[in-house]
Design a protein around this motif. Structure first.
Motif, PDB file in Angstrom:
ATOM      1  N   GLY A 250      45.359  69.757  44.014  1.00 26.71           N
ATOM      2  CA  GLY A 250      44.889  70.800  43.554  1.00 26.71           C
ATOM      3  C   GLY A 250      43.317  70.805  43.820  1.00 26.71           C
ATOM      4  O   GLY A 250      42.717  71.908  43.931  1.00 26.71           O
TER       5      GLY A 250
ATOM      6  N   ASP B 274      42.152  71.514  47.167  1.00 20.35           N
ATOM      7  CA  ASP B 274      42.208  73.202  47.371  1.00 20.35           C
ATOM      8  C   ASP B 274      41.214  73.751  46.733  1.00 20.35           C
ATOM      9  O   ASP B 274      40.701  74.816  47.437  1.00 20.35           O
ATOM     10  CB  ASP B 274      43.731  73.706  47.063  1.00 20.35           C
TER      11      ASP B 274
ATOM     12  N   ALA C 220      51.290  67.534  41.792  1.00 22.23           N
ATOM     13  CA  ALA C 220      51.226  66.766  40.602  1.00 22.23           C
ATOM     14  C   ALA C 220      51.411  65.140  41.016  1.00 22.23           C
ATOM     15  O   ALA C 220      52.224  64.491  40.319  1.00 22.23           O
ATOM     16  CB  ALA C 220      52.280  67.238  39.608  1.00 22.23           C
TER      17      ALA C 220
ATOM     18  N   GLY D  14      49.171  62.649  41.724  1.00 19.26           N
ATOM     19  CA  GLY D  14      48.055  61.720  41.374  1.00 19.26           C
ATOM     20  C   GLY D  14      47.158  61.731  42.678  1.00 19.26           C
ATOM     21  O   GLY D  14      46.572  60.625  42.766  1.00 19.26           O
TER      22      GLY D  14
ATOM     23  N   GLY E 212      45.249  64.195  43.576  1.00 19.77           N
ATOM     24  CA  GLY E 212      44.308  65.200  43.823  1.00 19.77           C
ATOM     25  C   GLY E 212      44.245  66.532  44.911  1.00 19.77           C
ATOM     26  O   GLY E 212      43.384  67.125  45.307  1.00 19.77           O
TER      27      GLY E 212
ATOM     28  N   LEU F 189      43.852  76.596  41.116  1.00 19.01           N
ATOM     29  CA  LEU F 189      42.575  76.073  41.470  1.00 19.01           C
ATOM     30  C   LEU F 189      41.811  76.557  42.455  1.00 19.01           C
ATOM     31  O   LEU F 189      40.521  76.773  42.237  1.00 19.01           O
ATOM     32  CB  LEU F 189      42.573  74.549  41.371  1.00 19.01           C
TER      33      LEU F 189
ATOM     34  N   THR G  56      49.318  65.050  34.714  1.00 19.00           N
ATOM     35  CA  THR G  56      48.220  64.165  34.382  1.00 19.00           C
ATOM     36  C   THR G  56      48.039  63.918  32.908  1.00 19.00           C
ATOM     37  O   THR G  56      47.733  62.804  32.285  1.00 19.00           O
ATOM     38  CB  THR G  56      46.931  64.642  35.194  1.00 19.00           C
TER      39      THR G  56
ATOM     40  N   LYS H 151      50.140  73.003  51.858  1.00 18.32           N
ATOM     41  CA  LYS H 151      50.054  71.787  51.253  1.00 18.32           C
ATOM     42  C   LYS H 151      50.623  70.819  52.023  1.00 18.32           C
ATOM     43  O   LYS H 151      51.609  70.997  52.779  1.00 18.32           O
ATOM     44  CB  LYS H 151      50.492  71.695  49.993  1.00 18.32           C
TER      45      LYS H 151
HETATM   46  P1  ATP Z   1      45.158  65.430  38.912  1.00 23.91           P
HETATM   47  O1  ATP Z   1      44.016  66.069  39.935  1.00 23.91           O
HETATM   48  O2  ATP Z   1      44.998  66.264  37.665  1.00 23.91           O
HETATM   49  O3  ATP Z   1      45.425  63.929  39.324  1.00 23.91           O
HETATM   50  P2  ATP Z   1      47.515  65.639  40.512  1.00 23.91           P
HETATM   51  O4  ATP Z   1      46.877  65.279  41.931  1.00 23.91           O
HETATM   52  O5  ATP Z   1      48.299  64.817  39.883  1.00 23.91           O
HETATM   53  O6  ATP Z   1      46.287  66.124  39.531  1.00 23.91           O
HETATM   54  P3  ATP Z   1      47.939  68.350  41.593  1.00 23.91           P
HETATM   55  O7  ATP Z   1      48.738  68.733  42.340  1.00 23.91           O
HETATM   56  O8  ATP Z   1      46.537  68.582  41.857  1.00 23.91           O
HETATM   57  O9  ATP Z   1      48.054  67.013  40.790  1.00 23.91           O
HETATM   58  O10 ATP Z   1      48.083  69.471  40.303  1.00 23.91           O
HETATM   59  C1  ATP Z   1      48.544  69.447  39.093  1.00 23.91           C
HETATM   60  C2  ATP Z   1      49.074  70.481  38.610  1.00 23.91           C
HETATM   61  O11 ATP Z   1      47.795  71.766  38.679  1.00 23.91           O
HETATM   62  C3  ATP Z   1      50.297  71.325  39.066  1.00 23.91           C
HETATM   63  O12 ATP Z   1      51.224  70.705  38.528  1.00 23.91           O
HETATM   64  C4  ATP Z   1      49.947  72.849  38.808  1.00 23.91           C
HETATM   65  O13 ATP Z   1      50.391  73.352  37.791  1.00 23.91           O
HETATM   66  C5  ATP Z   1      48.479  72.965  38.740  1.00 23.91           C
HETATM   67  N1  ATP Z   1      47.705  73.551  39.709  1.00 23.91           N
HETATM   68  C6  ATP Z   1      46.917  74.326  39.939  1.00 23.91           C
HETATM   69  N2  ATP Z   1      46.217  74.784  41.099  1.00 23.91           N
HETATM   70  C7  ATP Z   1      47.071  74.182  41.778  1.00 23.91           C
HETATM   71  C8  ATP Z   1      46.885  73.809  43.423  1.00 23.91           C
HETATM   72  N3  ATP Z   1      46.165  74.719  44.075  1.00 23.91           N
HETATM   73  N4  ATP Z   1      47.964  73.040  44.115  1.00 23.91           N
HETATM   74  C9  ATP Z   1      48.710  72.323  43.124  1.00 23.91           C
HETATM   75  N5  ATP Z   1      48.730  72.232  41.807  1.00 23.91           N
HETATM   76  C10 ATP Z   1      48.068  73.089  41.192  1.00 23.91           C
END
Ligand code: ATP
Length: 310
Positions: free
Chosen positions: A111, A114, A105, A107, A109, A76, A186, A100
């Motif tokens: 990504g 970032d 993943a 929950g 946010g 992202l 998600t 990080k």
């Molecule tokens: P959401 O924003 O959908 O609730 P989340 O907070 O549960 O997501 P994140 O860590 O933001 O989870 O990322 C979910 C998925 O997005 C990861 O498993 C990964 O494959 C993908 N992803 C893409 N870019 C990133 C990033 N910069 N950091 C983490 N994951 C990323």
């Protein structure tokens, strides 16, 4: 230090979030569900350092499960940098270093944080000086949670969660976060919610159905009283997340038994957020959960959104 064009590097910090209220409505044709949510940015941060480069690249370090973070156009932050470059006609690229702290993943946010940090960092590195409104528009194109990571604080999100209005929140709320080693996807959690609702014959998938954040949630935030907020914590995704990960219910019970006011699945999970009455009790809860083999973190909110720190 000036952050106009030609800086050697720009370091931006953006927060992870908890949804203190998350109401999920029907599914839109584009696959998104209508949401009414209250985000709170918490003191668990993603750091993104942008350096000038001819091409686009990204490195990632920090938390567990780092190997599941893509380093190509699916990342992202990379997508954010490329989107900004196209929007402002920037001729070169950027080397992004992501450090990080937010669980992958989880929950929370991470990504999205970032992506917000990369937008702010590249805007400063390239000296493009976009307005907050234009940054917000680009953020919303990257993902529903990205505008909030720019904004920070406490805010009501409607639409897909990307239409933001600040919410007044007094004081500081202490949270114990319990990350899981294994993330939860998600989309899988939303699909589970749809299946559970089908089984119940509940809530027709009418995307027009009106969804609101209940007034008591906003009153509790304004009061600054954690006990009042604890009574209003709610997450429509919780049943679906617990279906996928039944062990999380035990984590909530352990936290409450140790002194937390209430516990909730953060967003789509699997991170558990336990609201505590004060910092001292939060430390007690943290110690008690550690004795149970968990790896809890003590954070507080609200904190600001993506900002340049160096
Ligand atoms: P959401 O924003 O959908 O609730 P989340 O907070 O549960 O997501 P994140 O860590 O933001 O989870 O990322 C979910 C998925 O997005 C990861 O498993 C990964 O494959 C993908 N992803 C893409 N870019 C990133 C990033 N910069 N950091 C983490 N994951 C990323």
């Amino acid at each position: 230090m000036s952050h106009a064009a030609f800086a050697d590097s720009v370091h931006v910090r953006a927060p992870g979030k908890i949804n203190v209220f998350l109401g999920v409505g029907g599914r839109h044709d584009d696959g998104y569900h209508a949401l009414a949510t209250v985000f709170q940015a918490v003191s668990l941060y993603e750091d993104v350092i942008a350096r000038p480069a001819d091409d686009f690249s990204v490195t990632v370090s920090g938390v567990e499960d780092i190997e599941s973070v893509p380093l190509d156009d699916r990342n992202l932050a990379m997508r954010a940098a490329k989107l900004l470059a196209v929007a402002v006609d920037h001729p070169g690229g950027v080397a992004l270093e992501i450090r990080k702290s937010v669980p992958v993943a989880g929950g929370m946010g991470g990504g999205s944080a970032d992506a917000a940090a990369a937008l702010v960092a590249c805007d400063a590195l390239w000296g493009t000086g976009l307005s907050q409104a234009r940054l917000h528009d680009l953020a919303a194109r990257l993902g529903a949670d990205v505008p909030f990571a720019l904004h920070g604080g406490t805010a009501v999100g409607t639409g897909r969660g990307d239409q933001l209005n600040p919410a007044l929140a007094r004081g500081r709320f202490d949270w114990i976060l319990v990350p899981s080693e294994q993330g939860l996807s998600t989309p899988v959690v939303y699909e589970r919610l749809d299946l559970l609702r089908e089984d119940e014959g509940a809530l027709a998938d009418d995307p027009q159905q009106s969804l609101d954040v209940p007034i008591p949630v906003l009153q509790a935030l304004r009061s600054g009283d954690p006990a009042q907020l604890a009574d209003t914590l709610f997450n429509d995704l919780q049943a679906a997340a617990l279906y996928e990960r039944p062990d999380l219910a035990e984590t909530i019970s352990l936290g409450v038994a140790a002194g937390a006011l209430q516990g909730i699945v953060s967003g789509s999970g699997p991170t558990i957020a336990l609201l505590c009455p004060d910092p001292e009790t939060a430390q007690d809860v943290q110690s008690s959960l550690r004795e149970n083999g968990l790896d809890p973190l003590h954070v507080h909110g609200p904190v600001p959104g993506a900002r340049i720190i160096g």
